[in-house]
Motif scaffolding. Structure first.
Motif, short mmCIF file in Angstrom:
data_model
loop_
_atom_site.label_atom_id
_atom_site.label_comp_id
_atom_site.label_asym_id
_atom_site.label_seq_id
_atom_site.Cartn_x
_atom_site.Cartn_y
_atom_site.Cartn_z
N ARG A 236 20.99 -31.86 52.00
CA ARG A 236 21.83 -30.87 52.66
C ARG A 236 23.16 -30.71 51.95
O ARG A 236 23.73 -31.68 51.45
N SER A 237 23.65 -29.49 51.96
CA SER A 237 25.03 -29.19 51.59
C SER A 237 25.67 -28.57 52.82
O SER A 237 25.00 -27.87 53.58
N ALA A 238 26.95 -28.83 53.02
CA ALA A 238 27.70 -28.20 54.11
C ALA A 238 29.05 -27.79 53.55
O ALA A 238 29.78 -28.62 53.00
N VAL A 239 29.34 -26.51 53.68
CA VAL A 239 30.58 -25.97 53.13
C VAL A 239 31.27 -25.07 54.14
O VAL A 239 30.62 -24.46 54.99
N ALA A 240 32.58 -24.98 54.02
CA ALA A 240 33.34 -24.02 54.82
C ALA A 240 33.52 -22.77 53.99
O ALA A 240 33.73 -22.83 52.77
N VAL A 241 33.39 -21.63 54.65
CA VAL A 241 33.55 -20.34 53.98
C VAL A 241 34.64 -19.55 54.70
O VAL A 241 35.00 -19.86 55.84
N LYS A 242 35.13 -18.54 54.06
CA LYS A 242 36.22 -17.76 54.64
C LYS A 242 35.79 -17.04 55.91
O LYS A 242 36.52 -16.99 56.89
N GLU A 243 34.58 -16.47 55.89
CA GLU A 243 34.11 -15.68 57.04
C GLU A 243 32.59 -15.58 56.99
O GLU A 243 32.00 -15.57 55.92
N LEU A 244 31.98 -15.51 58.17
CA LEU A 244 30.54 -15.34 58.28
C LEU A 244 30.24 -14.03 59.01
O LEU A 244 31.09 -13.51 59.74
N PRO A 245 29.03 -13.48 58.83
CA PRO A 245 28.69 -12.23 59.50
C PRO A 245 28.88 -12.34 61.02
O PRO A 245 28.63 -13.38 61.62
N GLN B 28 31.34 -12.76 62.72
CA GLN B 28 32.35 -13.76 63.06
C GLN B 28 31.75 -14.99 63.74
O GLN B 28 32.40 -15.66 64.56
N VAL B 29 30.49 -15.33 63.39
CA VAL B 29 29.87 -16.53 63.93
C VAL B 29 30.50 -17.76 63.29
O VAL B 29 31.23 -17.67 62.30
N LEU B 30 30.20 -18.91 63.85
CA LEU B 30 30.78 -20.17 63.38
C LEU B 30 29.91 -20.90 62.37
O LEU B 30 30.39 -21.76 61.64
N VAL B 31 28.60 -20.56 62.33
CA VAL B 31 27.66 -21.29 61.48
C VAL B 31 26.54 -20.38 60.99
O VAL B 31 26.13 -19.44 61.68
N LEU C 299 29.90 -23.16 57.37
CA LEU C 299 30.75 -23.25 58.57
C LEU C 299 31.98 -22.39 58.39
O LEU C 299 32.52 -22.28 57.28
N SER C 300 32.45 -21.82 59.48
CA SER C 300 33.68 -21.02 59.41
C SER C 300 34.91 -21.92 59.25
O SER C 300 35.96 -21.45 58.81
N ASP C 301 34.75 -23.21 59.56
CA ASP C 301 35.86 -24.16 59.44
C ASP C 301 35.27 -25.58 59.41
O ASP C 301 34.41 -25.89 60.23
N MET C 302 35.74 -26.42 58.51
CA MET C 302 35.19 -27.78 58.41
C MET C 302 35.49 -28.63 59.64
O MET C 302 34.85 -29.66 59.86
N SER C 303 36.42 -28.22 60.47
CA SER C 303 36.68 -28.95 61.71
C SER C 303 35.47 -28.89 62.65
O SER C 303 35.38 -29.68 63.60
N LEU C 304 34.53 -28.00 62.38
CA LEU C 304 33.33 -27.85 63.20
C LEU C 304 32.19 -28.75 62.73
O LEU C 304 31.13 -28.78 63.35
N ILE D 299 25.14 -13.65 71.01
CA ILE D 299 25.57 -14.79 70.22
C ILE D 299 26.19 -15.79 71.19
O ILE D 299 27.13 -15.45 71.91
N PRO D 300 25.67 -17.02 71.25
CA PRO D 300 26.21 -18.00 72.19
C PRO D 300 27.63 -18.43 71.81
O PRO D 300 28.05 -18.27 70.67
N GLU D 301 28.33 -18.97 72.78
CA GLU D 301 29.70 -19.45 72.57
C GLU D 301 29.67 -20.90 72.06
O GLU D 301 28.87 -21.71 72.50
N GLY D 302 30.56 -21.21 71.15
CA GLY D 302 30.76 -22.59 70.72
C GLY D 302 29.83 -23.02 69.60
O GLY D 302 28.72 -22.53 69.45
N ILE D 303 30.31 -23.98 68.81
CA ILE D 303 29.57 -24.43 67.63
C ILE D 303 28.26 -25.12 67.98
O ILE D 303 27.26 -24.94 67.29
N LYS D 304 28.21 -25.90 69.06
CA LYS D 304 26.96 -26.58 69.40
C LYS D 304 25.87 -25.58 69.78
O LYS D 304 24.74 -25.67 69.29
#
Length: 124
Positions: A102-111, A113-116, A78-83, A42-47
């Motif tokens: 498109r819809s984009a939502v923040a969720v509490k947790e992703l499988p 612990q990924v960011l997206v 997204l794990s956080d809308m700041s992303l 799993i790569p590092e960072g949201i991008k």
């Protein structure tokens, strides 16, 4: 009638679901997290994670004989809308006008612990 679509060029399903289902002119792709199918990393960072999720989507689309231009709807988790802004920069590099709905939502947790995670619907 529905047909399962699967490729080794994207992460395999790890539960009771399919990578994608084709029915009629529609293709429904399960949410893609940023797992590299070659080595499970799993790569590092949201991008980088957004780019890997989209690469997985493109691989599934190709298996179905489609391309990113066939996508009509996405849902971005997204794990956080700041992303949102950095995710959106990578997203905009991969989709062209007319952009999919498109819809984009923040969720509490992703499988894992990924960011997206990105879910996709495409049409022939």
């Amino acid at each position: 009638m529905k047909k399962q679509i699967a490729t080794t060029n994207a992460p395999g399903a790890i539960g009771p679901y399919s990578q994608a289902i084709s029915t009629g002119d529609m293709l429904f792709i399960s949410g893609q997290i940023p797992v590299n199918p070659a080595d499970g990393s799993i790569p590092e960072g949201i991008k980088a994670q957004t780019a890997q999720s989209i690469a997985n989507i493109k691989a599934i689309l190709a298996e179905a004989g489609l391309s990113i231009d066939n996508v009509v709807k996405t849902t971005v988790f997204l794990s956080d809308m700041s992303l949102f802004v950095p995710m959106n920069e990578v997203y905009a590099e991969n989709f062209t006008a007319p952009f999919p709905a498109r819809s984009a939502v923040a969720v509490k947790e992703l499988p894992k612990q990924v960011l997206v995670e990105i879910e996709t619907i495409a049409c022939r």
